[in-house]
Design a protein around this motif. Structure first.
Motif, PDB file in Angstrom:
ATOM      1  N   ALA A  48      35.790 -43.434  12.332  1.00  0.00           N
ATOM      2  CA  ALA A  48      34.993 -44.409  11.553  1.00  0.00           C
ATOM      3  C   ALA A  48      34.040 -43.658  10.620  1.00  0.00           C
ATOM      4  N   CYS A  49      33.227 -44.398   9.856  1.00  0.00           N
ATOM      5  CA  CYS A  49      32.338 -43.739   8.896  1.00  0.00           C
ATOM      6  C   CYS A  49      31.373 -42.775   9.583  1.00  0.00           C
ATOM      7  N   ASN A  72      30.866 -52.297  20.656  1.00  0.00           N
ATOM      8  CA  ASN A  72      29.621 -52.377  19.881  1.00  0.00           C
ATOM      9  C   ASN A  72      28.922 -53.733  20.033  1.00  0.00           C
ATOM     10  N   PHE A  73      29.622 -54.701  20.622  1.00  0.00           N
ATOM     11  CA  PHE A  73      28.999 -56.014  20.873  1.00  0.00           C
ATOM     12  C   PHE A  73      28.447 -56.107  22.296  1.00  0.00           C
ATOM     13  N   LYS A 108      26.663 -51.650  14.668  1.00  0.00           N
ATOM     14  CA  LYS A 108      27.479 -50.754  13.839  1.00  0.00           C
ATOM     15  C   LYS A 108      27.281 -49.315  14.275  1.00  0.00           C
ATOM     16  N   VAL A 109      28.274 -48.491  13.987  1.00  0.00           N
ATOM     17  CA  VAL A 109      28.090 -47.039  14.042  1.00  0.00           C
ATOM     18  C   VAL A 109      28.087 -46.563  12.587  1.00  0.00           C
ATOM     19  N   PRO A 110      27.432 -45.462  12.276  1.00  0.00           N
ATOM     20  CA  PRO A 110      26.714 -44.552  13.148  1.00  0.00           C
ATOM     21  C   PRO A 110      25.323 -45.061  13.517  1.00  0.00           C
ATOM     22  N   GLU A 126      21.899 -46.819   9.502  1.00  0.00           N
ATOM     23  CA  GLU A 126      22.235 -46.837   8.072  1.00  0.00           C
ATOM     24  C   GLU A 126      22.579 -45.414   7.605  1.00  0.00           C
ATOM     25  N   PHE A 127      23.835 -45.282   7.224  1.00  0.00           N
ATOM     26  CA  PHE A 127      24.391 -43.978   6.896  1.00  0.00           C
ATOM     27  C   PHE A 127      23.523 -43.162   5.923  1.00  0.00           C
ATOM     28  N   VAL A 130      28.666 -45.652   0.040  1.00  0.00           N
ATOM     29  CA  VAL A 130      28.556 -46.540   1.204  1.00  0.00           C
ATOM     30  C   VAL A 130      28.594 -48.008   0.780  1.00  0.00           C
ATOM     31  N   HIS A 175      32.915 -47.962   0.306  1.00  0.00           N
ATOM     32  CA  HIS A 175      33.188 -48.337   1.697  1.00  0.00           C
ATOM     33  C   HIS A 175      33.145 -49.855   1.876  1.00  0.00           C
ATOM     34  N   MET A 176      31.982 -50.437   1.619  1.00  0.00           N
ATOM     35  CA  MET A 176      31.782 -51.843   1.990  1.00  0.00           C
ATOM     36  C   MET A 176      32.647 -52.815   1.189  1.00  0.00           C
ATOM     37  N   ARG A 197      40.222 -54.217   6.652  1.00  0.00           N
ATOM     38  CA  ARG A 197      39.954 -55.444   7.408  1.00  0.00           C
ATOM     39  C   ARG A 197      39.911 -56.669   6.485  1.00  0.00           C
ATOM     40  N   LYS A 210      38.129 -60.068   7.081  1.00  0.00           N
ATOM     41  CA  LYS A 210      36.685 -60.282   6.906  1.00  0.00           C
ATOM     42  C   LYS A 210      36.379 -60.943   5.563  1.00  0.00           C
TER      43      LYS A 210
HETATM   44  N1  LIG Z   1      25.496 -50.291   6.710  1.00  0.00           N
HETATM   45  C1  LIG Z   1      26.026 -49.493   7.798  1.00  0.00           C
HETATM   46  C2  LIG Z   1      27.509 -49.795   7.892  1.00  0.00           C
HETATM   47  C3  LIG Z   1      28.207 -49.050   8.984  1.00  0.00           C
HETATM   48  C4  LIG Z   1      29.572 -49.657   9.297  1.00  0.00           C
HETATM   49  O1  LIG Z   1      30.073 -50.560   8.613  1.00  0.00           O
HETATM   50  N2  LIG Z   1      30.192 -49.148  10.375  1.00  0.00           N
HETATM   51  C5  LIG Z   1      31.453 -49.652  10.831  1.00  0.00           C
HETATM   52  C6  LIG Z   1      32.407 -48.500  11.166  1.00  0.00           C
HETATM   53  S1  LIG Z   1      32.981 -47.655   9.711  1.00  0.00           S
HETATM   54  C7  LIG Z   1      31.258 -50.423  12.123  1.00  0.00           C
HETATM   55  O2  LIG Z   1      30.437 -50.044  12.937  1.00  0.00           O
HETATM   56  N3  LIG Z   1      32.019 -51.494  12.324  1.00  0.00           N
HETATM   57  C8  LIG Z   1      32.004 -52.229  13.525  1.00  0.00           C
HETATM   58  C9  LIG Z   1      32.170 -53.712  13.305  1.00  0.00           C
HETATM   59  O3  LIG Z   1      32.000 -54.170  12.157  1.00  0.00           O
HETATM   60  O4  LIG Z   1      32.465 -54.392  14.287  1.00  0.00           O
HETATM   61  C10 LIG Z   1      25.743 -48.020   7.534  1.00  0.00           C
HETATM   62  O5  LIG Z   1      25.503 -47.629   6.371  1.00  0.00           O
HETATM   63  O6  LIG Z   1      25.677 -47.232   8.482  1.00  0.00           O
END
Ligand SMILES: N[C@@H](CCC(=O)N[C@@H](CS)C(=O)NCC(=O)O)C(=O)O
Length: 203
Positions: free
Chosen positions: A10-11, A38-39, A51-53, A65-66, A101, A105-106, A114, A117
């Motif tokens: 993952a990111c 993660n939930f 979310k990770v990280p 927040e990355f 990011v 990414h988003m 995905r 979503k």
């Molecule tokens: N805004 C967050 C976004 C992080 C993010 O989207 N992480 C994804 C993995 S790449 C995640 O944890 N997804 C889990 C989910 O949405 O259930 C950041 O900058 O760290």
């Protein structure tokens, strides 16, 4: 000691790479986001955004927040040379990290990986994936221009690392030349080898 909450591939892999590059001691805690770990309550207590990280610092407080984590790590280890001293170069690294990011990414990879979503109907998923790939390709042209002008390392390398990993290894996209060269350089680094081994990723 710092602890990185991560999901393999993952990111969070970009923060994992930065931790290796700065050469500090850290622990890893895997979060199985594919199966919704993660939930679970234990993780929402760490990061309510699920979310990770997430980076737990030595004192126990957690950063999320990355872009914020990446810059924090660079500031912690000035000798690693990831925190530009010139104000304009610093702004440029921040600009690149935010763009990667929040847009590539988003808006891009999230659609490509995905689509559900963004589009409720299954019938719209292929078009959503295709739009995601367009956003990625447009974004990589911007990144490529940046890389041609700014060759030095910075905390933006963490963000570059994960989107180039996703583009080149996951989606097998043809990426612009400076992006391709940067990915070849990244993946040959000992830090990257350690990251792939720890996350059990075979290229
Ligand atoms: N805004 C967050 C976004 C992080 C993010 O989207 N992480 C994804 C993995 S790449 C995640 O944890 N997804 C889990 C989910 O949405 O259930 C950041 O900058 O760290």
């Amino acid at each position: 000691m710092m602890k990185l909450y991560f999901a393999p591939g993952a990111c969070s892999i970009g923060i994992h790479y930065l931790l290796q590059e700065i050469g500090c001691r850290f622990e890893l805690r895997k979060v199985d986001i594919r199966n919704g770990e993660n939930f679970q309550a234990w993780y929402t207590a760490v990061n309510p955004k699920r979310k990770v990280p997430a980076l737990e610092r030595a004192g126990g407080s957690v950063l999320t927040e990355f872009p914020v984590i990446a810059r924090y790590l660079a500031e912690q280890a000035p000798s690693a040379g990831l925190m530009p001293s010139d104000p304009e170069t610093l702004l440029s690294a921040s600009e690149l990290t935010e763009f990667i990011v929040s847009t590539i990414h988003m808006q891009g990879f999230s659609r490509a990986f995905r689509p559900g979503k963004f589009a409720m109907a299954e019938a719209d998923h292929e078009a959503t994936r295709a739009r995601g790939r367009e956003i990625i390709q447009e974004g990589l042209l911007v990144v490529d221009r940046h890389l041609r002008q700014n060759t030095g390392p910075s905390f933006a390398d963490g963000a570059l690392f994960y989107i180039l990993f996703w583009a080149c290894e996951r989606l097998k996209l043809e990426v612009p030349a400076a992006c391709a060269a940067r990915w070849t350089e990244f993946k040959s680094r000992p830090s990257a080898q350690r990251v792939f081994a720890a996350e059990e990723i075979a290229l």
